[in-house]
Scaffold this active site. Structure first.
Site, PDB file in Angstrom:
ATOM      1  N   GLU A 370      75.180  20.970  60.520  1.00 45.94           N
ATOM      2  CA  GLU A 370      75.708  19.596  60.518  1.00 45.94           C
ATOM      3  C   GLU A 370      77.160  19.554  60.993  1.00 45.94           C
ATOM      4  OE1 GLU A 370      74.669  18.131  56.617  1.00 45.94           O
ATOM      5  OE2 GLU A 370      72.531  18.384  57.005  1.00 45.94           O
ATOM      6  N   GLU A 475      63.658  20.608  60.277  1.00 44.87           N
ATOM      7  CA  GLU A 475      63.541  20.144  58.883  1.00 44.87           C
ATOM      8  C   GLU A 475      62.765  18.831  58.829  1.00 44.87           C
ATOM      9  OE1 GLU A 475      67.331  19.962  56.914  1.00 44.87           O
ATOM     10  OE2 GLU A 475      68.061  21.816  57.832  1.00 44.87           O
TER      11      GLU A 475
END
Length: 594
Positions: A370, A475
């Site tokens: 991220e 994910e």
């Protein structure tokens, strides 16, 4: 997207008083011209193949997967722009519109808007149950800023269809789209956070019925996920005709995996359910820094070690997740309070500990997690921190693919932080760090969906695929709701049906006290509806012919999904069946000998 009544009134005033209406062509007049772009999957050769296959399968326009990303990296991160100038060329003239413009009727293909004072709205005729692929070349009259495309469908819904960072002097390509569930007049317009004039050229909006969209997915599946294989069966050096075969997928092929938790170590039912389905896995939390060194100086790898050993026992490939997570909210208190010198030492120590321990044992590393939404390590250690971390990981473990793992890049077009062009720009920055040019990179897309915008997802994947790096959906999950099952299947099929995607891992790790977002089973490991969807897809994507036999020459031929197969041969001349494993992932022919 919520739109205030004032903003809607402004849009109506723009239409009424600025006289900027552009009427769409009728859908029946849609051009069948395909783009011949360089730099994307749909090069001239691919476009021609796609055109041929689309004529055979659907008789409609071939989907164009191409994307030009030359200018995007110079504009996507304005603060760091000078670092990228030597990597990309400025696009001075936009390319021709995809699909000849599709249903956009402006022959010039140019619509100029000035935000927020003035604007132009393109009026378009939209069909019910159609996905619309949008593409447009955009730039500003001055400066740099965000540009967002909005499609208003006939039911009055405002759909964010895509966004880019654009600049003056260079054209940047936006790809995205939206879905219309109703028939009638719709609007297309662009909005910006800049007061500069938006220049747009070569706008295209091409509609595909759901059936046509799915047909293009299947064309990719046939080309990218399957191959024609030939198996020769011999007995005593001679071909064995009319032998009965049993063909079973056992490994390899297209990676489809799931996250797992430490609870799998003590629950045989969990282990059996998981390992029966998946040959790829990600540890949900157990490799993360806060799991391996929650207290300063007290490293604990026992749980991760045991989970890796379990995976190895079942021939499951593991993704290393993650070396560092850039979110300051997920750092331990002791890390957040360290001085600069002590933080540098702690970062170096953790990197060496986790990467060295699992070097050669994982297929990937999510190196910086991220990195577009957060910047804890760059804020603390300097702007080159991410590049340096990639460099150090590669020195310790040079075999795995190295990922920058990010969310909302394909899920949410209204989140401007991780846009595809910004993702590629940040990756170029990491690649520009001394010694990083030739590292093995991958594009990691978390793929946490609420209500998926499938045309935006595909357009974003097109843009990212132009970088010619392996893309993994790392994910995948869908938030709970009445259409969770339907949405999950659509997302999975879209990923499997895109030529740039090389693997999918779901984020559906089981927890006794409840899963992160999406559980595939109940606490007795009986499938929930989303689990049934996953099983259906696994069966479909590993399907083999029923009751196969060798022909008179002892040969069996079929189109099979990539993978490693266990083949059992039965014949009246054989005292007992022959069982052999053949690797059809890397080759197309195999010989089985009695």
């Amino acid at each position: 997207m919520k739109v205030s009544s004032g903003k809607l009134a402004l849009i109506l005033l723009i239409v009424l008083f600025e006289g900027c209406l552009v009427t769409s062509k009728k859908a029946d007049d849609s051009s069948k011209e395909t783009s011949e772009k360089a730099g994307g999957y749909s090069s001239k050769e691919t476009a021609e193949k796609s055109e041929d296959s689309s004529k055979k399968s659907s008789g409609t326009v071939a989907y164009d997967y191409s994307a030009n990303i030359e200018a995007s990296s110079t504009s996507s991160l304005p603060i760091l722009r000078s670092r990228f100038l030597h990597h990309s060329r400025c696009i001075k003239e936009p390319e021709k519109p995809l699909y000849g413009g599709g249903i956009i009727g402006s022959e010039s293909g140019a619509a100029k808007t000035k935000c927020p004072i003035k604007g132009s709205v393109l009026k378009v005729d939209l069909k019910k149950d159609h996905h619309y692929a949008l593409s447009a070349w955009l730039k500003f009259s001055k400066g740099t800023g965000d540009i967002t495309a909005i499609i208003v469908t006939p039911d009055g819904k405002f759909n964010t269809a895509g966004a880019i960072v654009a600049q003056s002097g260079c054209w940047t390509l936006l790809k995205g789209g939206a879905t219309s569930y109703s028939e009638g007049k719709g609007d297309l317009f662009f909005q910006s956070n800049s007061t500069a004039e938006i220049m747009s050229e070569s706008i295209a909006l091409q509609g595909f019925s759901f059936e046509e969209w799915n047909a293009h997915r299947e064309e990719v599946v046939a080309k990218e996920r399957k191959k024609k294989v030939k198996i020769l069966v011999e007995s005593g050096g001679k071909p064995l005709a009319d032998a009965e075969l049993s063909v079973e997928w056992v490994a390899k092929g297209f990676p489809l995996g799931n996250a797992m938790t430490k609870e799998i170590l003590d629950m045989p039912d969990y282990e059996e359910w998981f390992t029966k389905r998946f040959k790829w896995a990600t540890m949900e939390n157990e490799m993360k820094w806060y799991s391996t060194e929650f207290h300063e100086g007290q490293e604990e790898f026992e749980v991760a070690d045991k989970m890796l050993a379990l995976a190895q026992k079942h021939n499951i490939s593991v993704r290393g997740h993650n070396v560092f997570w850039d979110d300051g909210g997920h750092q331990m208190d002791w890390v957040s309070k360290l001085s600069l010198d002590k933080l540098k030492a702690a970062v170096a120590k953790h990197l060496k500990s986790v990467v060295s321990r699992y070097a050669g044992k994982v297929i990937h590393w999510d190196v910086v997690n991220e990195n577009l939404h957060f910047s804890f390590f760059e804020d603390k250690l300097g702007k080159d921190a991410s590049g340096e971390i990639f460099s150090e990981v590669a020195k310790l473990d040079d075999k795995p693919i190295l990922f920058m793992n990010e969310y909302n890049t394909i899920e949410q077009p209204s989140d401007l932080a991780p846009l595809p062009t910004k993702y590629l720009a940040k990756l170029k920055l990491i690649q520009s760090y001394p010694g990083n040019k030739d590292l093995k990179y991958g594009i990691g897309l978390e793929s946490h969906f609420d209500k998926p915008n499938i045309p935006y997802m595909r357009g974003s994947l097109d843009t990212l695929a132009a970088a010619k790096l392996p893309i993994w959906l790392t994910e995948v999950d869908v938030t709970k709701g009445p259409k969770q099952v339907e949405y999950l299947e659509e997302v999975m099929r879209e990923g499997f049906g895109h030529p740039g995607v090389k693997g999918i891992v779901m984020w559906a790790a089981w927890h006794a006290k409840g899963c992160y977002v999406m559980c595939l089973t109940d606490n007795s490991f009986k499938n929930l509806p989303v689990g049934d969807v996953v099983d259906k897809l696994l069966d479909e994507w590993r399907k083999v012919p029923e009751k196969p036999k060798t022909d008179s020459k002892g040969v069996f031929e079929a189109d099979l999904f990539h993978g490693e197969y266990s083949i059992t041969v039965k014949h009246k001349s054989l005292k007992e069946p022959i069982v052999q494993t053949v690797d059809l992932d890397s080759k197309s022919e195999a010989t089985i000998k009695a």
